[in-house]
Write a protein that holds these residues in place. Structure first.
Motif, PDB file in Angstrom:
ATOM      1  N   VAL A 174       0.833  -1.200   0.000  1.00 50.51           N
ATOM      2  CA  VAL A 174       0.000   0.000   0.000  1.00 50.51           C
ATOM      3  C   VAL A 174       0.871   1.255   0.000  1.00 50.51           C
ATOM      4  O   VAL A 174       0.679   2.183  -0.791  1.00 50.51           O
ATOM      5  N   LEU A 175       1.885   1.233   0.868  1.00 52.41           N
ATOM      6  CA  LEU A 175       2.776   2.389   0.973  1.00 52.41           C
ATOM      7  C   LEU A 175       3.486   2.664  -0.358  1.00 52.41           C
ATOM      8  O   LEU A 175       3.592   3.808  -0.818  1.00 52.41           O
ATOM      9  N   THR A 176       3.971   1.600  -0.980  1.00 49.94           N
ATOM     10  CA  THR A 176       4.692   1.771  -2.240  1.00 49.94           C
ATOM     11  C   THR A 176       3.757   2.270  -3.328  1.00 49.94           C
ATOM     12  O   THR A 176       4.119   3.141  -4.126  1.00 49.94           O
ATOM     13  N   PHE A 177       2.546   1.725  -3.355  1.00 49.01           N
ATOM     14  CA  PHE A 177       1.599   2.147  -4.390  1.00 49.01           C
ATOM     15  C   PHE A 177       1.311   3.643  -4.271  1.00 49.01           C
ATOM     16  O   PHE A 177       1.383   4.384  -5.260  1.00 49.01           O
ATOM     17  N   VAL A 178       1.049   4.080  -3.068  1.00 49.65           N
ATOM     18  CA  VAL A 178       0.692   5.488  -2.872  1.00 49.65           C
ATOM     19  C   VAL A 178       1.879   6.404  -3.187  1.00 49.65           C
ATOM     20  O   VAL A 178       1.756   7.380  -3.937  1.00 49.65           O
ATOM     21  N   THR A 179       3.044   6.077  -2.665  1.00 50.04           N
ATOM     22  CA  THR A 179       4.180   6.977  -2.867  1.00 50.04           C
ATOM     23  C   THR A 179       4.647   6.952  -4.330  1.00 50.04           C
ATOM     24  O   THR A 179       5.077   7.974  -4.855  1.00 50.04           O
ATOM     25  N   LEU A 180       4.527   5.792  -4.958  1.00 49.60           N
ATOM     26  CA  LEU A 180       4.919   5.716  -6.353  1.00 49.60           C
ATOM     27  C   LEU A 180       4.071   6.652  -7.203  1.00 49.60           C
ATOM     28  O   LEU A 180       4.569   7.360  -8.079  1.00 49.60           O
ATOM     29  N   GLN A 181       2.767   6.650  -6.938  1.00 48.52           N
ATOM     30  CA  GLN A 181       1.889   7.579  -7.665  1.00 48.52           C
ATOM     31  C   GLN A 181       2.275   9.007  -7.345  1.00 48.52           C
ATOM     32  O   GLN A 181       2.293   9.870  -8.216  1.00 48.52           O
ATOM     33  N   ALA A 182       2.592   9.245  -6.054  1.00 49.94           N
ATOM     34  CA  ALA A 182       2.930  10.609  -5.655  1.00 49.94           C
ATOM     35  C   ALA A 182       4.225  11.074  -6.307  1.00 49.94           C
ATOM     36  O   ALA A 182       4.434  12.263  -6.511  1.00 49.94           O
ATOM     37  N   VAL A 183       5.096  10.116  -6.648  1.00 52.66           N
ATOM     38  CA  VAL A 183       6.331  10.497  -7.325  1.00 52.66           C
ATOM     39  C   VAL A 183       6.068  10.721  -8.813  1.00 52.66           C
ATOM     40  O   VAL A 183       6.444  11.751  -9.376  1.00 52.66           O
ATOM     41  N   PHE A 184       5.417   9.775  -9.445  1.00 46.26           N
ATOM     42  CA  PHE A 184       5.407   9.808 -10.908  1.00 46.26           C
ATOM     43  C   PHE A 184       4.203  10.493 -11.516  1.00 46.26           C
ATOM     44  O   PHE A 184       4.287  10.974 -12.632  1.00 46.26           O
ATOM     45  N   PHE A 185       3.090  10.563 -10.807  1.00 43.72           N
ATOM     46  CA  PHE A 185       1.983  11.283 -11.434  1.00 43.72           C
ATOM     47  C   PHE A 185       2.264  12.779 -11.576  1.00 43.72           C
ATOM     48  O   PHE A 185       2.107  13.330 -12.666  1.00 43.72           O
ATOM     49  N   PRO A 186       2.735  13.470 -10.527  1.00 42.87           N
ATOM     50  CA  PRO A 186       2.981  14.915 -10.685  1.00 42.87           C
ATOM     51  C   PRO A 186       4.033  15.236 -11.742  1.00 42.87           C
ATOM     52  O   PRO A 186       4.071  16.351 -12.249  1.00 42.87           O
ATOM     53  N   VAL A 220      10.179   8.970   0.942  1.00 42.80           N
ATOM     54  CA  VAL A 220       9.325   8.017   1.658  1.00 42.80           C
ATOM     55  C   VAL A 220       9.282   6.689   0.900  1.00 42.80           C
ATOM     56  O   VAL A 220       9.391   5.608   1.495  1.00 42.80           O
ATOM     57  N   LEU A 221       9.146   6.791  -0.421  1.00 45.96           N
ATOM     58  CA  LEU A 221       9.155   5.576  -1.249  1.00 45.96           C
ATOM     59  C   LEU A 221      10.420   4.768  -0.990  1.00 45.96           C
ATOM     60  O   LEU A 221      10.375   3.548  -0.807  1.00 45.96           O
ATOM     61  N   GLY A 222      11.545   5.467  -0.949  1.00 48.79           N
ATOM     62  CA  GLY A 222      12.810   4.784  -0.708  1.00 48.79           C
ATOM     63  C   GLY A 222      12.826   4.094   0.649  1.00 48.79           C
ATOM     64  O   GLY A 222      13.176   2.917   0.753  1.00 48.79           O
ATOM     65  N   PHE A 223      12.399   4.819   1.681  1.00 49.66           N
ATOM     66  CA  PHE A 223      12.401   4.212   3.011  1.00 49.66           C
ATOM     67  C   PHE A 223      11.442   3.030   3.091  1.00 49.66           C
ATOM     68  O   PHE A 223      11.725   2.042   3.774  1.00 49.66           O
ATOM     69  N   ALA A 224      10.318   3.128   2.374  1.00 48.95           N
ATOM     70  CA  ALA A 224       9.354   2.029   2.417  1.00 48.95           C
ATOM     71  C   ALA A 224       9.970   0.728   1.916  1.00 48.95           C
ATOM     72  O   ALA A 224       9.578  -0.365   2.336  1.00 48.95           O
ATOM     73  N   GLN A 225      10.962   0.849   1.015  1.00 51.01           N
ATOM     74  CA  GLN A 225      11.558  -0.360   0.462  1.00 51.01           C
ATOM     75  C   GLN A 225      12.335  -1.149   1.507  1.00 51.01           C
ATOM     76  O   GLN A 225      12.560  -2.355   1.359  1.00 51.01           O
ATOM     77  N   ILE A 226      12.749  -0.445   2.572  1.00 52.78           N
ATOM     78  CA  ILE A 226      13.475  -1.145   3.627  1.00 52.78           C
ATOM     79  C   ILE A 226      12.602  -2.253   4.201  1.00 52.78           C
ATOM     80  O   ILE A 226      13.088  -3.344   4.524  1.00 52.78           O
ATOM     81  N   LEU A 227      11.300  -1.988   4.283  1.00 50.54           N
ATOM     82  CA  LEU A 227      10.375  -3.008   4.788  1.00 50.54           C
ATOM     83  C   LEU A 227      10.513  -4.303   4.002  1.00 50.54           C
ATOM     84  O   LEU A 227      10.614  -5.400   4.568  1.00 50.54           O
ATOM     85  N   PHE A 228      10.499  -4.149   2.682  1.00 51.16           N
ATOM     86  CA  PHE A 228      10.543  -5.348   1.850  1.00 51.16           C
ATOM     87  C   PHE A 228      11.890  -6.050   1.966  1.00 51.16           C
ATOM     88  O   PHE A 228      11.961  -7.278   2.096  1.00 51.16           O
TER      89      PHE A 228
END
Ligand code: HEM
Ligand code: CU
Ligand code: CU
Lengths: 222, 585
Positions: free
Chosen positions: B454-466, B504-512
């Motif tokens: 969920v975190l990756t999906f949201v932040t990914l959109q926040a990075v690439f949509f704008p 945030v996207l980068g930090f979220a990857q630590i989870l995985f």
């Protein structure tokens, strides 16, 4: 999204913008429909006790119609976009309208050299005048730009005029525009051309008629 | 089939020989397809992390230009001065970020790791057709990666002409200030090309020759179809890049002028050759990702895939088209809009048809399903959703007139990252979490993965949509400092927002990453078929031993017989001979 474009000041910019809007509404509609359906399915068909999934392969004509009909719609929309797109593209990059004003722009790392033909209207004669990074043109006149490059590939980009055209070494490429509003507009380079690519920019100065005559007489006092 | 079984016995024989081999033979120079798959996975993960860190440095510079980038004081001049980035180094960073991501992270994982691991298991054979070639393929990719990374350390630094390396910038050292960096970039890609060739020949041969009895082409799991077509695309496209790159190397080192107008060459030749490779390349990256989504969606919807054959036909159509649309990358290079241009335009826009068909069929697979949102399913749904978003953006760029203002802006960067970074990363997460039990005999933590999804999906959109907005606003790609331009000033808050999202996207990857390594050592041990799936890999032990299967399975049906009325349970493994019917039960 159209509101994010820089102000349009070119004769053909409006066609590009309206084509953009057309595609925006089509893809926007497709986006909402598909993502909405996805979300709906996820909610509607989430796993519940006692309910089994349907055993459907989607290869009988009645079932496949669910994907074939949207596919046909996609194709029709595609051709609509093609049709409108070809027209607009041909207007911008096809036949160049008759022009009274001609300049040559030679890109080099990391400047635009602008060569004006002078009163005789011909390039390559003694009254030519060269300027760096300043392109002066009159408003409401077709301007023909011959693009060259001295070293690497650059790209002549006028965001406000919806014009972009690569400048290639070893070739001369023709482009044109007609500005509809006086003012100073940025002319960045849009193709990576080396460490100075960022910051490579010039200015397009669109003069009202009287000011343009004055500019001419300042530079070519007869 | 007699030929094929001869090959099978042969490779089986080599395996038995390997049975008691040393650690070096089992873990390093292994010829076992599963080990090679894992090796590619680890190579890819390391490179993904490196490429991701570079992306964050790029983003920092764009949000807060010419300020100190945290944690980079150690990078010496002339690249960074006390943590402040030099423009030439910025160019090297995005060039290397892209090259590493595309060639050394995403391709090794999607094709190298999943291809190797899945193909023999899912078609029901004991190994690849050419196990030694397979091992060589990995051990050719490693030196290629080393050469690519080493190029940072030569005088002049790494390649800085973009991953598209347009000459003359890439062909003449004095234009870019990069000398051996660019040469090593070419050499590395040429070596990697050899590795990919060995891999794709192996995949194609294996899929054609070594399928288990009963595994007809239309009983193949879709991910195998997608990998199969990907291997064919690689085989046809990559040599073009390799040859073009070698000509570039000759221009740089031997004084030829294939691409230099002073010597009678033609810079546009490179663009044609590069994009003749480049457009199929996009599919080479995207197709395996879609295949993974297509594989996982039915399992968690407990429903047969919708329109199996339509998906296969659409896959083949799209792949064939991918070779004749390269011109859409050259709309503003000086193309004549009259005939050639129109052909490229119509074909490009037409590609939306087969891809819509694939997306629609995947969507319809969920219709009337019984959907369980396990972590792999969340990732697969993310893949599908991002694929739709990314694909729609392509229509704008495919239309030449609209491409005029958008070409080489952040609209393009946003668009291709939705596919290149979004679709592929989500498919990687989907695939890793789904097949993890088979690969390592343990399962990943579901909760962490769900949060991560969920975190990756949201932040990914926040990075690439704008980024699309930035592009419409006119912000060029590959610029070091947007604040150098008056007309971009008002867009800067978006740049800052994107960078925060990327952090945030980068930090979220630590989870995985933590979940991955932790589960590797301490995850719950699993049975053979934890997801109750139909395909053959789940009939093998977890993890499968050398030779994979207790006995070569015999395939009785297609891979997606879920919730069949014929059976009491809601799945029917491909090799299950006797179906227990409701009346018997
Ligand atoms: C997920 C995190 C990622 C972020 C935040 C990110 C960010 C960026 C940024 C800021 C640029 C520079 C654009 C420019 O200066 O023009 C860039 C370029 C690029 N990235 Fe990424 N990226 C990510 C992942 C990926 C992945 C996974 C791939 C490929 C599979 C990829 C492929 C590329 C390519 C091809 C370029 C173009 C480089 C060039 O212009 O030559 N990126 N990325
Ligand atoms: Cu430039
Ligand atoms: Cu393309």
């Amino acid at each position: 999204m159209i509101g994010w474009f820089p102000e349009n000041i070119s004769t053909y910019g409006g066609s590009i913008d309206s084509l953009f809007s057309l595609i925006f509404y089509i893809t926007g509609g497709a986006f909402i429909l598909t993502q909405g359906t996805l979300l709906l399915f996820l909610i509607r068909y989430r796993r519940r006790d006692g309910r089994k999934a349907a055993h459907i392969h989607g290869d009988r004509p009645r079932e496949a119609a669910w994907t074939m009909v949207p596919l046909l719609i996609v194709l029709v929309l595609d051709f609509w976009i093609d049709y409108r797109g070809a027209e607009t593209w041909a207007m911008v990059k096809g036949q160049i309208p008759r022009s009274e004003i001609q300049v040559r722009v030679t890109a080099k790392q990391f400047n635009w050299e602008i060569l004006y033909p002078g009163p005789d209207g011909r390039l390559g004669t003694a009254d030519d005048l060269q300027m760096e990074n300043e392109l002066h043109v009159p408003v409401n006149k077709v301007v023909r730009v011959s693009l060259r490059s001295k070293d690497v590939i650059h790209s002549f980009f006028l965001p406000n005029l919806r014009l972009k055209q690569d400048c290639l070494p070893g070739r001369e490429i023709q482009a044109w525009f007609e500005a509809t509003k006086p003012g100073r507009y940025e002319l960045p380079c849009a193709e990576l051309c080396g460490f100075g690519h960022s910051g490579m920019r010039g200015w397009l100065i669109v003069h009202p008629d009287s000011e343009y005559t004055r500019w001419l007489s300042e530079h070519w006092p007869s | 089939m007699s030929d094929a079984s001869a090959v099978a016995t042969l490779s089986q024989a080599t395996h038995i020989e390997h049975g008691q081999a040393s650690l070096l033979r089992t873990c390093v120079f292994s010829t076992d397809h599963k080990m090679i798959g894992k090796q590619f996975l680890f190579l890819g993960i390391v490179m993904l992390i490196l490429g991701g860190l570079m992306a964050l440095m790029i983003r920092w510079q764009l949000a807060w230009p010419e300020t100190q980038v945290p944690g980079t004081r150690w990078i010496p001049e002339p690249f960074m001065t006390d943590g402040r980035m030099d423009p030439a180094f910025y160019n090297a960073l995005f060039t290397m970020h892209a090259t590493i991501m595309v060639f050394f992270a995403v391709m090794p994982i999607l094709i190298g790791a999943f291809g190797n691991f899945l193909i023999p298991l899912m078609i029901g054979t004991r190994d690849m057709a050419f196990p030694v070639l397979n091992m060589l393929s990995f051990w050719t990719a490693v030196p290629a990666a080393v050469v690519m990374l080493a190029s940072f350390f030569v005088p002049g630094g790494a390649a800085a002409a973009g991953w598209t390396a347009y000459p003359p910038l890439s062909a003449v050292p004095s234009y870019s200030g990069v000398d051996w960096g660019q040469n090593l970039w070419i050499i590395s890609l040429a070596i990697l090309g050899v590795s990919s060739m060995m891999g794709s020949i192996n995949y194609i041969t294996t899929i054609i020759n070594m399928r288990a009895p009963g595994m007809t082409l239309f009983h193949l799991p879709l991910v195998i179809w997608f990998l199969f077509v990907t291997a064919i695309l690689l085989l046809l496209a990559l040599p073009v890049l390799t040859s073009a790159a070698v000509m570039l190397l000759f221009d740089r080192t031997l004084g030829t002028s294939f691409y230099l107008p002073e010597g009678g060459g033609e810079p546009l030749l490179w663009q044609h050759l590069f994009w003749f490779f480049g457009h199929p390349e996009v599919y080479i990256v995207a197709l395996p990702a879609l295949g993974i989504a297509a594989e996982i969606l039915p399992v968690f919807a407990r429903k047969p895939i919708f329109g199996y054959r339509f998906i296969v036909y659409a896959l083949i159509t799209a792949s064939a088209l991918s070779f004749i649309v390269w011109g859409h990358h050259m709309y503003v290079s000086g193309m004549d809009p009259r005939i050639l241009g129109k052909v490229f335009m119509v074909l490009t826009i037409a590609i939306s048809a087969p891809f819509s068909l694939i997306a629609l069929n995947l969507l319809a697979t969920l219709w009337r399903g019984s959907i369980k949102l396990s972590a792999p399913m969340l990732y697969a749904i993310g893949t599908l959703s991002l694929f739709i978003s990314g694909g729609l953006g392509g229509i704008f760029l495919g239309s030449p007139a609209v491409d005029i203002p958008l070409h080489d802006t952040y609209f393009v960067v946003g668009h291709f990252h939705l596919i290149f970074a979004g679709v592929t990363l989500f498919a990687i997460f989907a695939g890793v979490s789904y097949w993890f039990p088979k690969m390592f005999g343990r399962s990943m933590n579901e909760t962490i993965n769900k949060v991560h999804a969920v975190l990756t999906f949201v932040t990914l959109q926040a990075v690439f949509f704008p980024m699309h907005l930035l592009g419409v606003g006119g912000m060029m790609r590959r610029i070091y400092n947007p604040l150098q331009y008056d007309f971009l000033q008002h867009l800067q808050p978006i740049n800052v927002f994107i960078t925060w999202s990327a952090i945030v996207l980068g930090f979220a990857q630590i989870l995985f990453v933590i979940n991955f390594f932790w589960s590797l050592c301490a995850g719950k041990e699993t049975e053979r078929n934890p997801w109750k799936a139909n395909t053959l890999e789940w009939t093998a032990p977890s993890p499968p031993p050398h030779g994979n299967f207790d006995a070569i399975p015999v395939v009785c049906r297609g891979p997606y017989e879920y919730s069949s009325p014929e059976a009491t349970q809601d799945y029917l493994p491909q090799d299950l001979r006797f179906v227990q019917t409701a009346s018997q039960a």
